[in-house]
Design a protein around this motif. Structure first.
Motif, short mmCIF file in Angstrom:
data_model
loop_
_atom_site.label_atom_id
_atom_site.label_comp_id
_atom_site.label_asym_id
_atom_site.label_seq_id
_atom_site.Cartn_x
_atom_site.Cartn_y
_atom_site.Cartn_z
N LEU A 70 15.13 39.44 -15.64
CA LEU A 70 14.20 39.81 -16.71
C LEU A 70 14.57 41.16 -17.32
CD1 LEU A 70 10.62 38.75 -15.54
CD2 LEU A 70 11.76 38.11 -17.66
N ALA A 71 15.05 42.07 -16.50
CA ALA A 71 15.45 43.38 -17.01
C ALA A 71 16.58 43.25 -18.02
CB ALA A 71 15.88 44.28 -15.85
N ARG A 107 6.41 44.54 -14.29
CA ARG A 107 5.09 44.39 -14.93
C ARG A 107 4.91 42.98 -15.49
NH1 ARG A 107 4.91 50.07 -18.42
NH2 ARG A 107 4.78 51.48 -16.61
N VAL A 108 5.98 42.44 -16.06
CA VAL A 108 5.91 41.07 -16.61
C VAL A 108 5.65 40.08 -15.48
CG1 VAL A 108 7.21 39.23 -17.74
CG2 VAL A 108 7.37 41.58 -18.60
N LEU A 109 6.38 40.21 -14.38
CA LEU A 109 6.21 39.28 -13.27
C LEU A 109 4.83 39.42 -12.62
CD1 LEU A 109 9.71 39.45 -11.56
CD2 LEU A 109 8.74 37.57 -12.89
N ALA A 147 4.47 31.52 -14.97
CA ALA A 147 3.56 31.96 -16.04
C ALA A 147 4.29 32.18 -17.35
CB ALA A 147 2.85 33.24 -15.62
N LEU A 148 5.59 32.46 -17.30
CA LEU A 148 6.32 32.74 -18.53
C LEU A 148 6.38 31.54 -19.45
CD1 LEU A 148 9.31 34.90 -17.22
CD2 LEU A 148 7.12 35.66 -18.17
N LYS A 149 6.43 30.35 -18.87
CA LYS A 149 6.55 29.14 -19.69
C LYS A 149 5.33 28.95 -20.59
CE LYS A 149 7.75 24.26 -19.43
NZ LYS A 149 6.69 23.78 -20.31
N GLY A 150 4.16 29.30 -20.08
CA GLY A 150 2.96 29.11 -20.88
C GLY A 150 2.44 30.38 -21.52
N LYS A 192 2.20 47.09 -21.20
CA LYS A 192 2.66 48.40 -21.66
C LYS A 192 4.18 48.49 -21.58
CE LYS A 192 1.90 53.36 -21.00
NZ LYS A 192 1.22 54.40 -20.19
N GLY A 193 4.81 48.81 -22.72
CA GLY A 193 6.26 48.97 -22.77
C GLY A 193 7.01 47.76 -23.27
N ILE A 194 6.32 46.60 -23.41
CA ILE A 194 6.96 45.39 -23.92
C ILE A 194 6.71 45.29 -25.41
CG2 ILE A 194 7.04 42.87 -23.84
CD1 ILE A 194 8.27 44.15 -21.42
N GLY A 195 7.79 45.32 -26.20
CA GLY A 195 7.67 45.21 -27.64
C GLY A 195 8.01 43.81 -28.13
N ALA A 196 8.02 43.66 -29.45
CA ALA A 196 8.24 42.35 -30.04
C ALA A 196 9.62 41.79 -29.69
CB ALA A 196 8.08 42.43 -31.55
#
Length: 228
Positions: free
Chosen positions: A31-32, A50-52, A61-64, A74-78
Protein backbone atom coordinates in the motif's frame (compact mmCIF):
# COMPACT_ATOMS: atom_id res chain seq x y z
CA UNK A 1 7.72 5.82 11.92
CA UNK A 2 10.65 7.01 9.76
CA UNK A 3 10.13 8.35 6.26
CA UNK A 4 10.86 5.81 3.51
CA UNK A 5 13.90 7.80 2.36
CA UNK A 6 15.33 7.43 5.85
CA UNK A 7 15.18 3.63 5.74
CA UNK A 8 18.16 1.52 4.62
CA UNK A 9 17.91 0.77 0.89
CA UNK A 10 17.17 -2.92 1.45
CA UNK A 11 14.18 -2.03 3.65
CA UNK A 12 12.56 0.43 1.25
CA UNK A 13 9.43 -1.07 -0.37
CA UNK A 14 10.43 -0.31 -3.97
CA UNK A 15 13.95 -1.66 -3.60
CA UNK A 16 12.63 -4.64 -1.66
CA UNK A 17 10.14 -5.40 -4.42
CA UNK A 18 12.79 -5.39 -7.13
CA UNK A 19 15.29 -7.25 -5.02
CA UNK A 20 13.05 -9.86 -3.36
CA UNK A 21 9.83 -9.88 -5.37
CA UNK A 22 6.39 -8.49 -4.57
CA UNK A 23 5.35 -11.58 -2.59
CA UNK A 24 7.89 -10.69 0.08
CA UNK A 25 6.30 -7.31 0.78
CA UNK A 26 3.78 -6.90 3.56
CA UNK A 27 0.32 -5.46 2.90
CA UNK A 28 1.49 -2.21 4.46
CA UNK A 29 4.54 -2.03 2.17
CA UNK A 30 2.46 -2.73 -0.94
CA UNK A 31 0.00 0.00 0.00
CA UNK A 32 2.88 2.37 0.72
CA UNK A 33 4.06 1.93 -2.88
CA UNK A 34 0.61 2.94 -4.10
CA UNK A 35 0.50 5.95 -1.80
CA UNK A 36 3.91 7.17 -2.96
CA UNK A 37 6.03 9.65 -1.05
CA UNK A 38 3.70 10.34 1.86
CA UNK A 39 3.43 13.78 3.40
CA UNK A 40 5.57 16.01 5.61
CA UNK A 41 3.50 14.85 8.56
CA UNK A 42 3.55 11.11 7.91
CA UNK A 43 5.46 8.55 5.89
CA UNK A 44 3.81 6.40 3.24
CA UNK A 45 4.23 3.45 5.59
CA UNK A 46 2.31 5.30 8.31
CA UNK A 47 -0.43 6.30 5.88
CA UNK A 48 -0.70 2.72 4.63
CA UNK A 49 -1.20 1.61 8.22
CA UNK A 50 -4.02 4.13 8.60
CA UNK A 51 -5.71 2.78 5.47
CA UNK A 52 -5.51 -0.80 6.71
CA UNK A 53 -6.88 0.29 10.09
CA UNK A 54 -9.91 1.86 8.38
CA UNK A 55 -12.00 -1.19 9.34
CA UNK A 56 -11.47 -4.57 10.95
CA UNK A 57 -11.65 -6.18 7.49
CA UNK A 58 -8.16 -5.15 6.41
CA UNK A 59 -7.56 -5.50 2.68
CA UNK A 60 -11.09 -6.79 2.17
CA UNK A 61 -12.45 -3.34 3.01
CA UNK A 62 -10.59 -1.75 0.10
CA UNK A 63 -12.76 -3.50 -2.47
CA UNK A 64 -15.92 -1.85 -1.19
CA UNK A 65 -14.36 1.43 -0.11
CA UNK A 66 -15.59 4.71 -1.53
CA UNK A 67 -13.36 7.65 -2.48
CA UNK A 68 -14.91 9.63 0.36
CA UNK A 69 -13.90 7.00 2.94
CA UNK A 70 -10.28 7.06 1.80
CA UNK A 71 -10.14 10.84 1.56
CA UNK A 72 -11.36 11.03 5.15
CA UNK A 73 -8.10 9.40 6.29
CA UNK A 74 -5.63 12.07 7.35
CA UNK A 75 -2.83 12.36 4.78
CA UNK A 76 -4.62 10.51 1.95
CA UNK A 77 -5.26 12.75 -1.04
CA UNK A 78 -7.10 12.28 -4.30
CA UNK A 79 -4.09 10.83 -6.15
CA UNK A 80 -3.37 8.20 -3.49
CA UNK A 81 -7.05 7.33 -3.08
CA UNK A 82 -7.50 6.83 -6.81
CA UNK A 83 -4.44 4.56 -7.04
CA UNK A 84 -5.63 2.45 -4.10
CA UNK A 85 -9.15 2.06 -5.51
CA UNK A 86 -7.79 1.24 -8.98
CA UNK A 87 -5.49 -1.42 -7.54
CA UNK A 88 -8.35 -2.95 -5.54
CA UNK A 89 -10.54 -3.12 -8.64
CA UNK A 90 -7.74 -4.65 -10.72
CA UNK A 91 -7.24 -7.29 -8.04
CA UNK A 92 -10.95 -8.06 -8.12
CA UNK A 93 -10.99 -8.36 -11.91
CA UNK A 94 -7.92 -10.60 -11.91
CA UNK A 95 -9.63 -12.87 -9.39
CA UNK A 96 -12.74 -12.93 -11.58
CA UNK A 97 -10.86 -13.91 -14.73
CA UNK A 98 -11.89 -17.45 -15.61
CA UNK A 99 -10.41 -19.57 -18.42
CA UNK A 100 -13.87 -20.75 -19.39
CA UNK A 101 -12.78 -23.39 -21.86
CA UNK A 102 -10.90 -25.26 -19.12
CA UNK A 103 -13.34 -24.95 -16.21
CA UNK A 104 -15.84 -27.70 -15.56
CA UNK A 105 -18.25 -27.48 -12.65
CA UNK A 106 -20.16 -30.26 -10.97
CA UNK A 107 -20.85 -29.01 -7.46
CA UNK A 108 -21.61 -25.87 -5.47
CA UNK A 109 -18.07 -25.95 -4.06
CA UNK A 110 -16.70 -25.43 -7.60
CA UNK A 111 -18.78 -22.27 -7.94
CA UNK A 112 -17.79 -21.02 -4.52
CA UNK A 113 -14.10 -21.25 -5.41
CA UNK A 114 -14.72 -19.11 -8.50
CA UNK A 115 -16.73 -16.38 -6.79
CA UNK A 116 -15.69 -16.23 -3.12
CA UNK A 117 -12.87 -13.73 -3.65
CA UNK A 118 -14.78 -11.73 -6.24
CA UNK A 119 -17.67 -11.02 -3.88
CA UNK A 120 -15.51 -10.04 -0.89
CA UNK A 121 -16.44 -6.59 0.36
CA UNK A 122 -19.34 -6.08 -2.04
CA UNK A 123 -21.98 -3.83 -0.52
CA UNK A 124 -24.77 -4.69 -2.94
CA UNK A 125 -26.14 -7.93 -4.29
CA UNK A 126 -24.84 -8.97 -7.70
CA UNK A 127 -26.63 -11.62 -9.71
CA UNK A 128 -24.47 -13.50 -12.23
CA UNK A 129 -25.31 -16.31 -14.64
CA UNK A 130 -22.72 -18.92 -15.58
CA UNK A 131 -23.50 -20.57 -18.90
CA UNK A 132 -22.62 -24.22 -19.42
CA UNK A 133 -22.58 -26.68 -22.29
CA UNK A 134 -23.75 -30.29 -22.13
CA UNK A 135 -20.40 -31.38 -20.62
CA UNK A 136 -20.73 -28.81 -17.81
CA UNK A 137 -17.91 -26.69 -19.24
CA UNK A 138 -18.34 -23.00 -18.43
CA UNK A 139 -18.67 -21.24 -21.77
CA UNK A 140 -19.46 -17.74 -20.53
CA UNK A 141 -20.82 -15.56 -17.78
CA UNK A 142 -23.12 -12.59 -17.63
CA UNK A 143 -23.92 -10.09 -14.89
CA UNK A 144 -27.70 -10.10 -14.79
CA UNK A 145 -28.26 -7.36 -12.27
CA UNK A 146 -26.83 -5.36 -9.41
CA UNK A 147 -29.13 -4.85 -6.51
CA UNK A 148 -30.50 -8.34 -5.91
CA UNK A 149 -32.56 -10.95 -7.66
CA UNK A 150 -35.79 -9.35 -6.49
CA UNK A 151 -35.03 -5.69 -5.77
CA UNK A 152 -33.46 -5.39 -9.22
CA UNK A 153 -36.56 -6.97 -10.79
CA UNK A 154 -34.69 -9.82 -12.46
CA UNK A 155 -36.89 -11.30 -15.17
CA UNK A 156 -36.47 -14.84 -16.52
CA UNK A 157 -35.91 -13.46 -20.01
CA UNK A 158 -32.97 -11.40 -18.73
CA UNK A 159 -31.47 -14.56 -17.25
CA UNK A 160 -31.86 -16.77 -20.31
CA UNK A 161 -31.26 -14.30 -23.15
CA UNK A 162 -27.42 -14.52 -22.98
CA UNK A 163 -27.63 -18.30 -22.51
CA UNK A 164 -29.66 -18.70 -25.68
CA UNK A 165 -27.26 -16.49 -27.63
CA UNK A 166 -24.30 -18.62 -26.56
CA UNK A 167 -26.06 -21.91 -27.21
CA UNK A 168 -25.83 -22.94 -23.55
CA UNK A 169 -27.76 -26.00 -22.42
CA UNK A 170 -27.78 -24.95 -18.79
CA UNK A 171 -27.10 -22.06 -16.43
CA UNK A 172 -26.06 -21.65 -12.83
CA UNK A 173 -27.21 -18.51 -11.06
CA UNK A 174 -24.86 -17.04 -8.48
CA UNK A 175 -25.47 -14.12 -6.21
CA UNK A 176 -24.05 -12.76 -2.97
CA UNK A 177 -25.56 -11.70 0.32
CA UNK A 178 -23.55 -8.69 1.58
CA UNK A 179 -24.78 -9.44 5.11
CA UNK A 180 -22.54 -12.51 5.06
CA UNK A 181 -25.45 -14.89 5.73
CA UNK A 182 -26.13 -17.01 2.60
CA UNK A 183 -29.50 -18.28 3.83
CA UNK A 184 -31.99 -17.75 0.97
CA UNK A 185 -34.86 -15.39 1.56
CA UNK A 186 -38.44 -16.23 0.61
CA UNK A 187 -38.01 -13.94 -2.40
CA UNK A 188 -34.83 -15.81 -3.42
CA UNK A 189 -36.76 -19.07 -3.35
CA UNK A 190 -39.75 -17.71 -5.30
CA UNK A 191 -37.56 -16.14 -7.96
CA UNK A 192 -35.59 -19.36 -8.34
CA UNK A 193 -38.77 -21.39 -8.83
CA UNK A 194 -40.01 -18.96 -11.49
CA UNK A 195 -36.70 -19.02 -13.34
CA UNK A 196 -36.57 -22.82 -13.24
CA UNK A 197 -40.04 -23.06 -14.82
CA UNK A 198 -39.09 -20.55 -17.52
CA UNK A 199 -35.97 -22.56 -18.33
CA UNK A 200 -38.03 -25.70 -18.81
CA UNK A 201 -40.15 -23.90 -21.39
CA UNK A 202 -37.22 -22.72 -23.51
CA UNK A 203 -35.02 -25.77 -23.10
CA UNK A 204 -32.23 -24.27 -20.98
CA UNK A 205 -31.94 -25.98 -17.61
CA UNK A 206 -31.42 -24.08 -14.37
CA UNK A 207 -28.79 -26.36 -12.88
CA UNK A 208 -28.38 -24.55 -9.57
CA UNK A 209 -28.63 -21.24 -7.78
CA UNK A 210 -25.72 -20.60 -5.42
CA UNK A 211 -25.83 -17.90 -2.76
CA UNK A 212 -22.42 -16.73 -1.50
CA UNK A 213 -21.98 -15.42 2.02
CA UNK A 214 -18.99 -14.76 4.24
CA UNK A 215 -16.99 -17.98 4.12
CA UNK A 216 -20.15 -19.96 3.40
CA UNK A 217 -22.44 -20.76 0.52
CA UNK A 218 -25.82 -22.36 -0.04
CA UNK A 219 -27.07 -24.39 -3.00
CA UNK A 220 -30.79 -24.14 -3.70
CA UNK A 221 -30.58 -27.48 -5.52
CA UNK A 222 -29.18 -29.09 -2.39
CA UNK A 223 -32.08 -27.50 -0.53
CA UNK A 224 -34.47 -29.17 -3.02
CA UNK A 225 -35.80 -25.83 -4.26
CA UNK A 226 -34.61 -26.79 -7.75
CA UNK A 227 -35.95 -30.25 -8.55
CA UNK A 228 -35.78 -30.76 -12.31
Amino acid sequence: MPMIRELPLVERPREKLFGQGSKNLSNTELLALLIGSGTQEASAITLAGRVLAMTELGLTALKGASPEELLAIKGIGAASASRILAAAELGSRIAAETPYGRVRVFAADDIYRIFATEFLGEKQEIVTALMLNAKFDVIGRETISKGGIVSAHVEPRDVFRPAVKRGATGIILVHNHPSGDPTPSDDDVKATEQIEKAGELIGVKLIDHIIIGSGRHVSLRDMKVIVS
